[in-house]
Design a protein around this motif. Structure first.
Motif, PDB file in Angstrom:
ATOM      1  N   GLN A 139       0.854  -1.185   0.000  1.00 36.06           N
ATOM      2  CA  GLN A 139       0.000   0.000   0.000  1.00 36.06           C
ATOM      3  C   GLN A 139       0.894   1.242   0.000  1.00 36.06           C
ATOM      4  OE1 GLN A 139      -3.187   0.434  -0.331  1.00 36.06           O
ATOM      5  NE2 GLN A 139      -3.902  -1.676  -0.153  1.00 36.06           N
ATOM      6  N   PRO A 140       0.579   2.234  -0.817  1.00 32.80           N
ATOM      7  CA  PRO A 140       1.415   3.438  -0.850  1.00 32.80           C
ATOM      8  C   PRO A 140       1.324   4.243   0.444  1.00 32.80           C
ATOM      9  CG  PRO A 140      -0.545   3.738  -2.200  1.00 32.80           C
ATOM     10  CD  PRO A 140      -0.542   2.309  -1.766  1.00 32.80           C
ATOM     11  N   THR A 141       2.415   4.901   0.782  1.00 23.81           N
ATOM     12  CA  THR A 141       2.400   5.832   1.907  1.00 23.81           C
ATOM     13  C   THR A 141       1.630   7.090   1.531  1.00 23.81           C
ATOM     14  OG1 THR A 141       4.585   5.003   2.544  1.00 23.81           O
ATOM     15  CG2 THR A 141       3.868   7.075   3.542  1.00 23.81           C
ATOM     16  N   ARG A 142       1.867   7.549   0.321  1.00 24.17           N
ATOM     17  CA  ARG A 142       1.150   8.707  -0.218  1.00 24.17           C
ATOM     18  C   ARG A 142       0.971   8.510  -1.716  1.00 24.17           C
ATOM     19  NH1 ARG A 142       5.015  10.840   2.909  1.00 24.17           N
ATOM     20  NH2 ARG A 142       6.342  11.375   1.148  1.00 24.17           N
ATOM     21  N   GLY A 143       0.085   9.312  -2.277  1.00 25.02           N
ATOM     22  CA  GLY A 143      -0.100   9.293  -3.718  1.00 25.02           C
ATOM     23  C   GLY A 143      -1.363   8.554  -4.137  1.00 25.02           C
ATOM     24  N   THR A 144      -1.639   8.615  -5.425  1.00 29.37           N
ATOM     25  CA  THR A 144      -2.875   8.075  -5.978  1.00 29.37           C
ATOM     26  C   THR A 144      -2.569   7.255  -7.217  1.00 29.37           C
ATOM     27  OG1 THR A 144      -3.910  10.155  -5.283  1.00 29.37           O
ATOM     28  CG2 THR A 144      -5.251   8.691  -6.618  1.00 29.37           C
ATOM     29  N   ILE A 145      -3.335   6.155  -7.390  1.00 32.91           N
ATOM     30  CA  ILE A 145      -3.215   5.301  -8.573  1.00 32.91           C
ATOM     31  C   ILE A 145      -4.564   5.279  -9.275  1.00 32.91           C
ATOM     32  CG2 ILE A 145      -2.644   2.996  -9.450  1.00 32.91           C
ATOM     33  CD1 ILE A 145      -1.198   2.515  -6.740  1.00 32.91           C
ATOM     34  N   PHE A 146      -4.548   5.562 -10.567  1.00 28.96           N
ATOM     35  CA  PHE A 146      -5.768   5.516 -11.371  1.00 28.96           C
ATOM     36  C   PHE A 146      -5.619   4.441 -12.444  1.00 28.96           C
ATOM     37  CE2 PHE A 146      -5.588   9.855  -9.788  1.00 28.96           C
ATOM     38  CZ  PHE A 146      -6.890  10.065  -9.365  1.00 28.96           C
ATOM     39  N   TYR A 147      -6.658   3.619 -12.573  1.00 33.18           N
ATOM     40  CA  TYR A 147      -6.697   2.625 -13.642  1.00 33.18           C
ATOM     41  C   TYR A 147      -7.977   2.834 -14.440  1.00 33.18           C
ATOM     42  CZ  TYR A 147      -7.122  -1.779 -16.121  1.00 33.18           C
ATOM     43  OH  TYR A 147      -7.276  -2.715 -17.118  1.00 33.18           O
ATOM     44  N   ASP A 148      -7.819   3.080 -15.718  1.00 31.25           N
ATOM     45  CA  ASP A 148      -8.966   3.332 -16.595  1.00 31.25           C
ATOM     46  C   ASP A 148      -9.848   4.451 -16.032  1.00 31.25           C
ATOM     47  OD1 ASP A 148     -10.254   2.856 -18.974  1.00 31.25           O
ATOM     48  OD2 ASP A 148     -11.431   1.166 -18.247  1.00 31.25           O
ATOM     49  N   GLY A 149      -9.193   5.455 -15.459  1.00 33.79           N
ATOM     50  CA  GLY A 149      -9.908   6.615 -14.928  1.00 33.79           C
ATOM     51  C   GLY A 149     -10.480   6.451 -13.542  1.00 33.79           C
TER      52      GLY A 149
END
Length: 249
Positions: free
Chosen positions: A56-66
């Motif tokens: 799991q990320p400490t910070r940040g965002t992941i987008f898949y197909d929006g």
């Protein structure tokens, strides 16, 4: 619909204060082969582990197909169509190549965990499994135990089992690691073929493979993006040369 199938913003992973990945903004365009390269310890596999939620990320965002998938679990990621391979061969050694692919195909029957069912209940998948083996040039190995297959062929089998899950995005972690020249060429050609209908992201040390296959390359160093572009662009970047061979610009 965005041109990017997968995108990260400010992706960061810290371990007790050490930033293994820091502020990575990655954009993987649909229908392309995108490579992550960099020296050992640059954070490439950690990025893959974050994308597939093994971490799991400490910070940040992941987008898949929006869609924001930052807090999804690994099973949810796989169901969305993101499937990965690993650096270490991950086949069932005492099952045949056909049986390995058939296990992956069981998900389509809704019997993935019904291990007590008779083998004959799975024979409806044999034709599909054989078709996938043919796609990766393993038709002649269908009845061969995975443990008896040459290393390069095992890696091809892993790609076949990955394809069985019908992924939209394939993440390949060091697909040619430990191979001889002949196997490297075979697997590189296989990746090129399977990428014709899907998006591929790969971590790869063999730069000749990267040059041959990849549309875009992201270079990592110490967990951060050092450079990005085509192979010609990054291979002529003085910062990349310094990171790889210690030559100052």
């Amino acid at each position: 619909m965005s041109d990017y199938l997968l995108e990260t913003r400010g992706l960061t992973k810290e371990f007790k204060g050490f930033a293994a990945v820091q502020n990575v903004d990655l954009k993987i365009q649909r229908g392309t082969i995108h490579a992550l390269i960099g020296p050992n310890g640059a954070g490439k596999t950690t990025v893959f582990n974050l994308l597939t939620k093994f971490l799991q990320p400490t910070r940040g965002t992941i987008f898949y197909d929006g869609v924001d998938i930052t807090r999804d679990e690994p099973a949810q990621i796989a169901r969305r169509g993101v499937v990965r391979s690993f650096q270490i061969s991950a086949t069932f050694g005492h099952m045949t190549a056909l049986e390995n692919v058939r296990v992956a195909l069981q998900r389509r029957l809704g019997t993935s965990y019904h291990f007590w069912r008779a083998e004959r209940s799975l024979r409806v998948l044999d034709d599909q499994a054989m078709d996938l083996l043919e796609q990766v040039d393993l038709g002649s190995f269908a009845r061969t135990l995975a443990v008896e297959m040459p290393y390069g062929r095992k890696r091809a089998l892993e790609i076949a089992t990955t394809l069985a899950l019908d992924p939209a995005l394939m993440l390949l972690d060091e697909p040619t690691q430990g191979m001889g020249h002949e196997d490297v060429d075979r697997v590189a050609e296989l990746i090129k073929r399977v990428a014709a209908k899907r998006t591929v992201a790969m971590v790869e040390h063999n730069l000749s493979v990267v040059e041959k296959l990849c549309d875009r390359i992201t270079v990592l160093q110490r967990g951060e993006i050092l450079a990005e572009g085509t192979y010609a662009e990054v291979s002529n970047d003085p910062r990349v040369l310094e990171a790889y061979v210690g030559v100052e610009a």
